[in-house]
Design a protein around this motif. Structure first.
Motif, PDB file in Angstrom:
ATOM      1  N   PHE A   7       0.831  -1.205   0.000  1.00  0.00           N
ATOM      2  CA  PHE A   7       0.000   0.000   0.000  1.00  0.00           C
ATOM      3  C   PHE A   7       0.867   1.256   0.000  1.00  0.00           C
ATOM      4  N   VAL A 106      -8.336  15.644   5.613  1.00  0.00           N
ATOM      5  CA  VAL A 106      -7.612  14.690   6.459  1.00  0.00           C
ATOM      6  C   VAL A 106      -8.148  14.752   7.888  1.00  0.00           C
ATOM      7  N   MET A 109     -11.381  12.902   8.092  1.00  0.00           N
ATOM      8  CA  MET A 109     -11.298  11.455   7.898  1.00  0.00           C
ATOM      9  C   MET A 109     -10.519  10.770   8.996  1.00  0.00           C
ATOM     10  N   PRO A 111      -9.692   8.456  12.052  1.00  0.00           N
ATOM     11  CA  PRO A 111     -10.395   7.206  12.369  1.00  0.00           C
ATOM     12  C   PRO A 111     -11.523   7.399  13.379  1.00  0.00           C
ATOM     13  N   LEU A 114     -14.963   8.220  11.797  1.00  0.00           N
ATOM     14  CA  LEU A 114     -15.598   7.271  10.886  1.00  0.00           C
ATOM     15  C   LEU A 114     -16.348   6.173  11.629  1.00  0.00           C
TER      16      LEU A 114
ATOM     17  N   THR B   5      -9.009   5.040   6.563  1.00  0.00           N
ATOM     18  CA  THR B   5      -8.487   6.405   6.566  1.00  0.00           C
ATOM     19  C   THR B   5      -7.308   6.563   5.614  1.00  0.00           C
ATOM     20  N   ASP B   6      -6.439   5.535   5.533  1.00  0.00           N
ATOM     21  CA  ASP B   6      -5.280   5.629   4.643  1.00  0.00           C
ATOM     22  C   ASP B   6      -5.716   5.815   3.187  1.00  0.00           C
ATOM     23  N   TYR B   7      -6.691   5.000   2.779  1.00  0.00           N
ATOM     24  CA  TYR B   7      -7.163   5.126   1.393  1.00  0.00           C
ATOM     25  C   TYR B   7      -7.818   6.475   1.149  1.00  0.00           C
ATOM     26  N   ILE B   9      -7.189   9.261   2.670  1.00  0.00           N
ATOM     27  CA  ILE B   9      -6.190  10.339   2.621  1.00  0.00           C
ATOM     28  C   ILE B   9      -5.485  10.342   1.269  1.00  0.00           C
TER      29      ILE B   9
END
Lengths: 198, 101
Positions: A7, A106, A109, A111, A114, B5-7, B9
């Motif tokens: 990733f 950011v 979003m 964690p 969410l 969250t990674d995706y 961002i």
């Protein structure tokens, strides 16, 4: 662990090549970096187990749309000097706007914002799950009208692209019926009086 | 492990970069069109991330239609670009100021 490594490598590749697309001066180079960006995001979509769309992105975008871009870039006889002017004039405004927007996104979003999705790890479907089959089952039942509309949109795109760029040829060999009907015997036929041999 | 969250961002940064590309490229209309493609890619990234984490393939159906519309948009956009170049001999965005009066 290996998933995290893949990733981060491909996310960095995607963001780096996207940066190169917007800062490169030559259109051909920007198009090549856009191909890299599409391939990197196809890998990220594979990680999210969206195999069908990842392959569709490579086939349709890298195979067709980027070829179209390349055709246009190479067909236009661009004056490279005029394109290489500095873009610093709008750079501070752009950096400010983008930093503000990305910062807000950011923050939104995080964690914690969410709910329980923020803590979930990316799910892996079972071995007999087929992404293509699941998409096809939905696409040809619930979304069949939307699917047909998409086909109509693509048809309109073909017709519009041909209609916009088509140029009437100056030396085509078309039949002109009005000129044929208006022709008289005097236009076409000439009777010469030849001297008879003795 | 990689979280949602990674995706998201990555998608947000990609969207911001393509917006910056539209602002700073005042000389080359082709790169502006490429920025539009990148922007749609960022949106698709968000759709697929949510679709995968919610385990609902309907988000991927949406991405399918976005890809179809984006392909049509690119074809027509490049056609308009070609006739623009035929008329003006330039694809400079700052030259397109007829409506400014």
């Amino acid at each position: 662990m290996i998933e995290k490594l893949i990733f981060y490598v491909f996310a960095a590749l995607l963001i780096g090549s996207a940066t190169m697309v917007i800062v490169s001066r030559q259109s051909v180079r920007a198009a090549f970096f856009l191909i890299v960006a599409f391939c990197a995001s196809a890998v990220l979509w594979m990680l999210l187990s969206a195999e069908f769309l990842a392959l569709l992105l490579i086939f349709v975008y890298v195979g067709a749309v980027m070829t179209l871009f390349m055709f246009v870039v190479m067909m236009l006889n661009l004056d490279q000097e005029s394109l290489q002017e500095k873009f610093v004039r709008y750079l501070p405004f752009a950096v400010l706007l983008v930093a503000l927007m990305v910062g807000v996104l950011v923050y939104a979003m995080k964690p914690g914002h969410l709910g329980e999705l923020g803590l979930a790890i990316s799910p892996h479907p079972s071995a007999d799950y087929s992404n293509t089959k699941a998409l096809g089952l939905l696409l040809y039942t619930h979304y069949v009208y939307a699917f047909e509309l998409a086909a109509v949109i693509l048809l309109i795109a073909i017709v519009a692209a041909i209609g916009l760029t088509h140029r009437e040829k100056s030396r085509n060999k078309r039949q002109r019926i009005d000129a044929q009907l208006a022709a008289t015997k005097a236009d076409r036929l000439q009777i010469l009086q030849l001297e008879a041999e003795k | 492990m990689v979280t949602l969250t990674d995706y998201l961002i990555v998608g947000a940064i990609l969207f911001g970069l393509s917006l910056a590309g539209m602002i700073i490229n005042r000389k080359n209309l082709i790169i502006v069109l490429m920025s539009v493609e990148l922007m749609l890619l960022a949106v698709n990234m968000n759709f697929i991330a949510f679709s995968s984490f919610l385990q609902d393939p309907r988000g991927q159906i949406f991405v399918f239609f976005i890809l179809a519309v984006a392909a049509a948009e690119t074809a027509i956009g490049l056609a308009i670009l070609i006739i623009l170049f035929r008329h003006r001999q330039s694809i400079n965005v700052t030259d397109l100021d007829t409506l400014k009066g």
